[in-house]
Design an enzyme around this catalytic site. Structure first.
Site, PDB file in Angstrom:
ATOM      1  N   PHE A 151       0.830  -1.115   0.003  1.00  0.00           N
ATOM      2  CA  PHE A 151      -0.121  -0.300   0.102  1.00  0.00           C
ATOM      3  C   PHE A 151       0.902   1.210   0.041  1.00  0.00           C
ATOM      4  CE2 PHE A 151      -2.474  -3.380   1.909  1.00  0.00           C
ATOM      5  CZ  PHE A 151      -3.655  -3.269   1.333  1.00  0.00           C
ATOM      6  N   GLU A 154       4.164   6.340  -3.586  1.00  0.00           N
ATOM      7  CA  GLU A 154       5.613   6.852  -4.105  1.00  0.00           C
ATOM      8  C   GLU A 154       5.544   8.253  -3.873  1.00  0.00           C
ATOM      9  OE1 GLU A 154       5.784   6.564  -8.316  1.00  0.00           O
ATOM     10  OE2 GLU A 154       5.110   4.439  -8.191  1.00  0.00           O
ATOM     11  N   LEU A 249      -9.712  14.575  -0.626  1.00  0.00           N
ATOM     12  CA  LEU A 249     -10.742  14.996  -0.821  1.00  0.00           C
ATOM     13  C   LEU A 249     -10.174  16.733  -1.626  1.00  0.00           C
ATOM     14  CD1 LEU A 249     -13.427  15.183   1.661  1.00  0.00           C
ATOM     15  CD2 LEU A 249     -13.491  14.062  -0.415  1.00  0.00           C
ATOM     16  N   GLY A 252      -8.908  18.670  -8.321  1.00  0.00           N
ATOM     17  CA  GLY A 252      -7.748  19.041  -9.120  1.00  0.00           C
ATOM     18  C   GLY A 252      -7.888  18.492 -10.657  1.00  0.00           C
ATOM     19  N   CYS A 259      -1.017   3.191 -10.703  1.00  0.00           N
ATOM     20  CA  CYS A 259      -1.658   2.115  -9.893  1.00  0.00           C
ATOM     21  C   CYS A 259      -3.330   2.418 -10.014  1.00  0.00           C
ATOM     22  CB  CYS A 259      -1.312   2.387  -8.299  1.00  0.00           C
ATOM     23  SG  CYS A 259       0.280   1.151  -7.986  1.00  0.00           S
ATOM     24  N   LYS A 319       2.872  13.047  -9.290  1.00  0.00           N
ATOM     25  CA  LYS A 319       2.739  13.714  -7.991  1.00  0.00           C
ATOM     26  C   LYS A 319       4.193  14.200  -7.415  1.00  0.00           C
ATOM     27  CE  LYS A 319       2.554   9.549  -5.133  1.00  0.00           C
ATOM     28  NZ  LYS A 319       1.943   9.169  -3.680  1.00  0.00           N
TER      29      LYS A 319
HETATM   30  N1  LIG Z   1       4.501   1.849  -7.426  1.00  0.00           N
HETATM   31  C1  LIG Z   1       3.636   1.877  -6.447  1.00  0.00           C
HETATM   32  O1  LIG Z   1       3.407   3.153  -6.029  1.00  0.00           O
HETATM   33  C2  LIG Z   1       2.962   0.672  -6.054  1.00  0.00           C
HETATM   34  C3  LIG Z   1       2.306   0.678  -4.875  1.00  0.00           C
HETATM   35  C4  LIG Z   1       1.564  -0.480  -4.609  1.00  0.00           C
HETATM   36  C5  LIG Z   1       1.526  -1.659  -5.276  1.00  0.00           C
HETATM   37  N2  LIG Z   1       2.212  -1.577  -6.473  1.00  0.00           N
HETATM   38  C6  LIG Z   1       2.317  -2.826  -7.218  1.00  0.00           C
HETATM   39  O2  LIG Z   1       3.587  -3.229  -7.291  1.00  0.00           O
HETATM   40  C7  LIG Z   1       4.110  -3.799  -8.508  1.00  0.00           C
HETATM   41  C8  LIG Z   1       5.351  -3.321  -9.021  1.00  0.00           C
HETATM   42  O3  LIG Z   1       5.104  -2.097  -9.021  1.00  0.00           O
HETATM   43  P1  LIG Z   1       6.374  -0.876  -9.394  1.00  0.00           P
HETATM   44  O4  LIG Z   1       5.751   0.280  -9.381  1.00  0.00           O
HETATM   45  O5  LIG Z   1       7.315  -1.222  -8.358  1.00  0.00           O
HETATM   46  O6  LIG Z   1       6.942  -1.283 -10.879  1.00  0.00           O
HETATM   47  P2  LIG Z   1       8.268  -0.980 -11.517  1.00  0.00           P
HETATM   48  O7  LIG Z   1       8.025  -1.201 -12.973  1.00  0.00           O
HETATM   49  O8  LIG Z   1       8.855   0.133 -10.995  1.00  0.00           O
HETATM   50  O9  LIG Z   1       9.227  -2.346 -11.255  1.00  0.00           O
HETATM   51  C9  LIG Z   1       9.062  -3.650 -11.590  1.00  0.00           C
HETATM   52  C10 LIG Z   1      10.495  -4.369 -11.695  1.00  0.00           C
HETATM   53  O10 LIG Z   1      10.417  -5.441 -12.018  1.00  0.00           O
HETATM   54  C11 LIG Z   1      11.416  -6.018 -12.834  1.00  0.00           C
HETATM   55  N3  LIG Z   1      11.075  -7.262 -13.557  1.00  0.00           N
HETATM   56  C12 LIG Z   1       9.977  -7.476 -14.557  1.00  0.00           C
HETATM   57  N4  LIG Z   1      10.010  -8.800 -14.705  1.00  0.00           N
HETATM   58  C13 LIG Z   1      10.788  -9.436 -13.971  1.00  0.00           C
HETATM   59  C14 LIG Z   1      11.185 -10.621 -13.673  1.00  0.00           C
HETATM   60  N5  LIG Z   1      10.681 -12.123 -14.445  1.00  0.00           N
HETATM   61  N6  LIG Z   1      12.027 -11.271 -12.886  1.00  0.00           N
HETATM   62  C15 LIG Z   1      12.670 -10.189 -12.112  1.00  0.00           C
HETATM   63  N7  LIG Z   1      12.469  -8.813 -12.276  1.00  0.00           N
HETATM   64  C16 LIG Z   1      11.441  -8.385 -13.097  1.00  0.00           C
HETATM   65  C17 LIG Z   1      11.481  -4.910 -13.739  1.00  0.00           C
HETATM   66  O11 LIG Z   1      12.697  -4.890 -14.621  1.00  0.00           O
HETATM   67  C18 LIG Z   1      11.241  -3.529 -12.734  1.00  0.00           C
HETATM   68  O12 LIG Z   1      12.774  -3.559 -12.450  1.00  0.00           O
HETATM   69  C19 LIG Z   1       2.837  -3.819  -9.431  1.00  0.00           C
HETATM   70  O13 LIG Z   1       2.046  -4.816  -9.564  1.00  0.00           O
HETATM   71  C20 LIG Z   1       2.181  -2.221  -8.901  1.00  0.00           C
HETATM   72  O14 LIG Z   1       0.684  -2.435  -9.263  1.00  0.00           O
HETATM   73  C21 LIG Z   1       2.873  -0.147  -7.000  1.00  0.00           C
END
Ligand SMILES: NC(=O)c1ccc[n+]([C@@H]2O[C@H](COP(=O)([O-])OP(=O)(O)OC[C@H]3O[C@@H](n4cnc5c(N)ncnc54)[C@H](O)[C@@H]3O)[C@@H](O)[C@H]2O)c1
Length: 429
Positions: A151, A154, A249, A252, A259, A319
């Site tokens: 959760f 960024e 709330l 914007g 996400c 953001k």
């Molecule tokens: N970014 C956010 O704020 C956030 C918050 C909560 C949940 N999530 C979820 O977390 C997950 C990751 O999001 P993120 O923003 O960190 O993604 P990201 O794209 O920043 O990072 C994903 C990483 O996984 C690597 N990767 C891809 N395939 C791979 C494999 N087979 N083996 C090893 N590494 C591999 C990529 O090279 C990349 O570095 C998503 O499902 C997203 O929905 C993201």
């Protein structure tokens, strides 16, 4: 912290994986990080941080001895029982979640009763059940599976890791769920231990609800513009109701990021694929898309046709405090402005490099004032502190026109008007 902490593996070193790895290292675990992106792993090994996230560099440096980086999963499997999966799950062309990276990791898991796959990536409800079935088909039934959705936000991801509102662990009450709970235990967060499907749905429902709250207040803002009410006052009065709360709330120009858009779409299609029409989420998505475009009509109302006009975009990241451009409102705005024939200058404190690749037709500047020079109008797209605190007299002197559209309702209208600028917010009087 005790040296006895459970070592872990983290597969995927993006925004979630890297923060998770650094956070657990800070709590005392040795962490084996794996990514298929060889350049990223080389940079991490060299002590570079490939993303901008406040506090992450310091955390990685402080725990460098506990963090191991590789493009191969072997080290993680050798040293750790728990493999946290944090690979991307972007939308496919149909809007469903693309699980190809998750499936690639599943395929690499050995048949081992010692190991568990702990899913941090956001996946559709039912994915865990499918993966467990695949484990069975591949003769890997002794592997354990835990859903542990993430959760973090960024821009405050390190803080969110250290102080989570809750930890959600979905499993069948086995050893792996216990071990994940023990890892999070020092953080003292409320724990929701549940089944895998419910854990998966908690994540999707939480993001869908937050997106709904934003689209709701944006619609209220739009009605405020037609009725003489001020959405800032309305949100304050509404948000003081304990049942509603003040957060999310802020009206914007719509939510962005990787996400909300994809998770709302994934939940809507998950429902549709099983025959249910999730009407509310259609509206949430549509309101958000239209909201990004409303800035264009505001500019046209003041300036007339935008062809040949110079418009400055202040902030490009989705953001503040991140370099992430995924789903950013700036992308839609820039494309629409260019389509109208405007000349678009732009400034962002950290996201400019990534933006250059995605929006090559923009005139990128090294400072906000440079972007504002000779501009007919400015749009605050991302409420970075340095942009909110600009010297508005200097802005007025630099611009050719005097219009500032505050896309985040983050500016003080009185200060801008005092500097001789025309202020236009979202749903503000
Ligand atoms: N970014 C956010 O704020 C956030 C918050 C909560 C949940 N999530 C979820 O977390 C997950 C990751 O999001 P993120 O923003 O960190 O993604 P990201 O794209 O920043 O990072 C994903 C990483 O996984 C690597 N990767 C891809 N395939 C791979 C494999 N087979 N083996 C090893 N590494 C591999 C990529 O090279 C990349 O570095 C998503 O499902 C997203 O929905 C993201």
């Amino acid at each position: 912290m005790s040296a006895q902490r459970e070592p872990i593996g983290v597969i995927g070193t993006g925004y979630v994986g890297l923060v998770t790895a650094a956070g657990f290292a800070e709590l005392g675990s040795d962490v084996w990080c794996v990514d298929i992106d060889a350049e990223k792993i080389a940079r991490l090994r060299a002590g570079e941080v490939p993303i901008y996230e406040p506090g992450l560099k310091e955390l990685l440096e402080r725990n460098a001895a506990r963090l191991h980086f590789s493009t191969e999963i072997g080290g993680a499997l050798e040293h750790a029982r728990l493999l946290f999966v944090a690979v991307g799950t972007p939308p496919t062309h149909s809007g469903d979640a693309d699980l190809s990276a998750v499936n690639a990791v599943v395929a690499e898991m050995p048949n081992s009763g010692r190991h568990a796959l702990v899913m941090k990536s956001t996946v559709p409800c039912g994915t865990g059940a499918t993966i467990q079935r695949v484990f069975g088909e591949q003769g890997k039934e002794s592997l354990s599976y835990v859903s542990c959705p993430e959760f973090l936000k960024e821009g405050s991801a390190v803080k969110d890791f250290m102080h989570p509102d809750r930890v959600v662990v979905g499993d069948d009450d086995g050893w792996a769920g216990d071990a994940v709970i023990a890892l999070y235990e020092p953080l003292g967060a409320p724990l929701v231990r549940t089944d895998v499907a419910s854990a998966e749905m908690i994540k999707l429902a939480a993001n869908a609800f937050l997106a709904t709250k934003i689209s709701f207040i944006n619609e209220i803002a739009n009605v405020c513009e037609d009725t003489g009410a001020d959405v800032i006052e309305v949100a304050r009065g509404v948000g003081l109701d304990e049942r509603i709360g003040p957060r999310f709330l802020q009206a914007g120009i719509g939510y962005g990021g990787s996400c909300f858009t994809k998770d709302v779409s994934a939940l809507k299609l998950l429902a549709a694929n099983s025959g249910y029409h999730f009407q509310l989420l259609n509206a949430v998505t549509e309101v958000n898309e239209l909201q990004k475009r409303r800035v264009i009509s505001k500019l046209q109302r003041h300036l007339g046709a935008l062809a040949g006009r110079r418009i400055a975009l202040l902030g490009l990241a989705f953001k503040p405090e991140t370099d992430d451009l995924r789903g950013a409102s700036s992308l839609v705005l820039a494309a629409r402005l260019l389509a109208e024939g405007a000349v678009v200058s732009a400034y962002d404190p950290v996201a400019a490099d990534a933006a250059r690749e995605q929006m090559p037709a923009l005139d990128f500047c090294d400072s906000a004032l440079a972007a504002l020079r000779e501009a007919d109008a400015a749009v605050l797209v991302t409420e970075w502190r340095e942009l909110v605190e600009l010297d508005w007299s200097a802005v007025a002197a630099a611009m050719r026109g005097d219009l500032v559209v505050d896309g985040r309702n983050a500016l003080d209208p009185l200060r801008l008007r005092g500097a001789g600028l025309r202020y236009e917010g979202i749903g503000r009087r």
